[in-house]
Design a protein around this motif. Structure first.
Motif, PDB file in Angstrom:
ATOM      1  N   ARG A 170       0.817  -1.212   0.000  1.00  0.00           N
ATOM      2  CA  ARG A 170       0.000   0.000   0.000  1.00  0.00           C
ATOM      3  C   ARG A 170       0.844   1.252   0.000  1.00  0.00           C
ATOM      4  O   ARG A 170       0.435   2.292  -0.530  1.00  0.00           O
ATOM      5  CB  ARG A 170      -0.920  -0.037   1.228  1.00  0.00           C
ATOM      6  CG  ARG A 170      -1.965   1.053   1.283  1.00  0.00           C
ATOM      7  CD  ARG A 170      -2.831   0.865   2.512  1.00  0.00           C
ATOM      8  NE  ARG A 170      -2.029   0.823   3.727  1.00  0.00           N
ATOM      9  CZ  ARG A 170      -1.639   1.914   4.375  1.00  0.00           C
ATOM     10  NH1 ARG A 170      -1.966   3.115   3.927  1.00  0.00           N
ATOM     11  NH2 ARG A 170      -0.926   1.805   5.477  1.00  0.00           N
TER      12      ARG A 170
ATOM     13  N   TYR B 275      -6.766  -4.950  -1.095  1.00  0.00           N
ATOM     14  CA  TYR B 275      -6.914  -4.402  -2.442  1.00  0.00           C
ATOM     15  C   TYR B 275      -7.672  -5.467  -3.226  1.00  0.00           C
ATOM     16  O   TYR B 275      -7.093  -6.439  -3.696  1.00  0.00           O
ATOM     17  CB  TYR B 275      -5.533  -4.147  -3.050  1.00  0.00           C
ATOM     18  CG  TYR B 275      -5.545  -3.478  -4.410  1.00  0.00           C
ATOM     19  CD1 TYR B 275      -5.320  -2.104  -4.532  1.00  0.00           C
ATOM     20  CD2 TYR B 275      -5.750  -4.208  -5.579  1.00  0.00           C
ATOM     21  CE1 TYR B 275      -5.302  -1.485  -5.777  1.00  0.00           C
ATOM     22  CE2 TYR B 275      -5.739  -3.608  -6.824  1.00  0.00           C
ATOM     23  CZ  TYR B 275      -5.518  -2.245  -6.908  1.00  0.00           C
ATOM     24  OH  TYR B 275      -5.500  -1.636  -8.152  1.00  0.00           O
TER      25      TYR B 275
ATOM     26  N   GLU C 263     -15.160  -1.340  -2.192  1.00  0.00           N
ATOM     27  CA  GLU C 263     -14.614  -0.703  -3.398  1.00  0.00           C
ATOM     28  C   GLU C 263     -13.494  -1.558  -3.983  1.00  0.00           C
ATOM     29  O   GLU C 263     -12.653  -2.096  -3.260  1.00  0.00           O
ATOM     30  CB  GLU C 263     -14.095   0.688  -3.058  1.00  0.00           C
ATOM     31  CG  GLU C 263     -13.631   1.480  -4.261  1.00  0.00           C
ATOM     32  CD  GLU C 263     -13.243   2.905  -3.919  1.00  0.00           C
ATOM     33  OE1 GLU C 263     -12.426   3.486  -4.660  1.00  0.00           O
ATOM     34  OE2 GLU C 263     -13.746   3.423  -2.908  1.00  0.00           O
TER      35      GLU C 263
ATOM     36  N   TYR D 289     -10.168  -2.268  -6.685  1.00  0.00           N
ATOM     37  CA  TYR D 289      -8.976  -1.669  -7.287  1.00  0.00           C
ATOM     38  C   TYR D 289      -8.447  -0.451  -6.527  1.00  0.00           C
ATOM     39  O   TYR D 289      -7.941   0.490  -7.119  1.00  0.00           O
ATOM     40  CB  TYR D 289      -9.236  -1.319  -8.755  1.00  0.00           C
ATOM     41  CG  TYR D 289      -9.670  -2.502  -9.570  1.00  0.00           C
ATOM     42  CD1 TYR D 289      -8.785  -3.544  -9.853  1.00  0.00           C
ATOM     43  CD2 TYR D 289     -10.978  -2.614 -10.027  1.00  0.00           C
ATOM     44  CE1 TYR D 289      -9.190  -4.654 -10.584  1.00  0.00           C
ATOM     45  CE2 TYR D 289     -11.387  -3.721 -10.760  1.00  0.00           C
ATOM     46  CZ  TYR D 289     -10.490  -4.734 -11.033  1.00  0.00           C
ATOM     47  OH  TYR D 289     -10.894  -5.830 -11.758  1.00  0.00           O
ATOM     48  N   SER D 290      -8.585  -0.504  -5.216  1.00  0.00           N
ATOM     49  CA  SER D 290      -7.960   0.510  -4.365  1.00  0.00           C
ATOM     50  C   SER D 290      -7.811  -0.083  -2.969  1.00  0.00           C
ATOM     51  O   SER D 290      -8.590  -0.967  -2.572  1.00  0.00           O
ATOM     52  CB  SER D 290      -8.792   1.797  -4.311  1.00  0.00           C
ATOM     53  OG  SER D 290     -10.032   1.571  -3.670  1.00  0.00           O
ATOM     54  N   TRP D 291      -6.829   0.384  -2.234  1.00  0.00           N
ATOM     55  CA  TRP D 291      -6.602  -0.131  -0.887  1.00  0.00           C
ATOM     56  C   TRP D 291      -7.683   0.367   0.063  1.00  0.00           C
ATOM     57  O   TRP D 291      -7.964   1.563   0.129  1.00  0.00           O
ATOM     58  CB  TRP D 291      -5.234   0.303  -0.374  1.00  0.00           C
ATOM     59  CG  TRP D 291      -4.104  -0.514  -0.932  1.00  0.00           C
ATOM     60  CD1 TRP D 291      -3.232  -0.158  -1.909  1.00  0.00           C
ATOM     61  CD2 TRP D 291      -3.747  -1.842  -0.541  1.00  0.00           C
ATOM     62  NE1 TRP D 291      -2.352  -1.178  -2.163  1.00  0.00           N
ATOM     63  CE2 TRP D 291      -2.639  -2.231  -1.326  1.00  0.00           C
ATOM     64  CE3 TRP D 291      -4.258  -2.747   0.400  1.00  0.00           C
ATOM     65  CZ2 TRP D 291      -2.031  -3.476  -1.196  1.00  0.00           C
ATOM     66  CZ3 TRP D 291      -3.651  -3.989   0.527  1.00  0.00           C
ATOM     67  CH2 TRP D 291      -2.546  -4.339  -0.262  1.00  0.00           C
ATOM     68  N   GLN D 292      -8.288  -0.572   0.783  1.00  0.00           N
ATOM     69  CA  GLN D 292      -9.341  -0.268   1.740  1.00  0.00           C
ATOM     70  C   GLN D 292      -8.982  -0.897   3.081  1.00  0.00           C
ATOM     71  O   GLN D 292      -8.542  -2.054   3.129  1.00  0.00           O
ATOM     72  CB  GLN D 292     -10.687  -0.823   1.268  1.00  0.00           C
ATOM     73  CG  GLN D 292     -11.118  -0.349  -0.108  1.00  0.00           C
ATOM     74  CD  GLN D 292     -11.494   1.123  -0.123  1.00  0.00           C
ATOM     75  OE1 GLN D 292     -12.270   1.579   0.712  1.00  0.00           O
ATOM     76  NE2 GLN D 292     -10.934   1.864  -1.073  1.00  0.00           N
TER      77      GLN D 292
END
Length: 216
Positions: A15, A50, A101, A103-106
């Motif tokens: 990340r 991710y 969500e 395709y993004s780091w959560q």
């Protein structure tokens, strides 16, 4: 306490710059945590993920004892993230308003307290909450604790990357969850650090071993 994996561990860019994450390919990769980690009356599970999407019912985590006793969080059940608790014939669910969500780091956190309350947080903010639950980690006493796979081997494996997995034997407060998200460090006590001992290793059967070995 060390996790194990049935496949050769694969890593990818993490990340933040200079870090790495565990890569889950959705085919044969997952993590299994030691059997002791999730049997408390209270519990917090936290991880950065991710997610790369794909079919429904993938598991961010699934702690249980086979297909009739488990607690799992899926990033997508229809159009929502969902927490499922099952103990024999009894099943309870907590629906989030949206799916995770892609395709993004959560940063995802789930807390369970001793009064039957569960809260799902994403990026430090509460997303969904349930009270009056009659199933908790101590009721299930999970021995098979997975990141990225389900108790049922037919469940789809997670497609994505995971990092900074933390499990706590109590329910973190909302302020602690926000701090964990903002600092990306574990909430630890000095006493806990002072009493740390040499690493304990496990195999995929959940058995203690004296040193790391090749996977069976």
């Amino acid at each position: 306490l060390h996790a194990v994996t049935p496949a050769t561990a694969a890593y990818t860019a993490g990340r933040t710059d200079g870090t790495q994450a565990f890569s889950l390919n959705g085919t044969n990769a997952y993590l299994q945590l030691p059997y002791e980690v999730a049997s408390n009356r209270e519990l917090t599970v936290a991880l950065w993920v991710y997610w790369r999407g794909g079919v429904a019912h993938q598991r961010l985590f699934d702690f249980g004892n086979g297909p009739d006793a488990y607690i799992y969080l899926t990033p997508s059940e229809g159009n929502r993230m969902q927490l499922i608790l099952k103990n024999g014939a009894t099943e309870q669910t907590l629906d989030c308003p949206t799916w995770l969500e892609r395709y993004s780091w959560q940063h995802v956190v789930v807390t369970f307290d001793a009064q039957g309350q569960a809260v799902v947080y994403v990026n430090g903010q509460p997303l969904a909450q349930a009270t009056g639950l009659t199933i908790g980690p101590a009721d299930i006493h999970p021995l098979l604790n997975y990141i990225g796979r389900g108790q049922d081997s037919s469940a789809p494996l997670l497609r994505g990357n995971v990092a900074d997995i933390s499990v706590y034997s109590r329910a973190l407060t909302a302020d602690e969850v926000a701090t964990l998200h903002s600092t990306s460090t574990q909430v630890r006590s000095a006493a806990a650090d002072a009493t740390a001992t040499s690493p304990t290793y496990y195999n995929l059967a959940g058995q203690r071993i004296t040193a790391k070995t090749s996977h069976p």
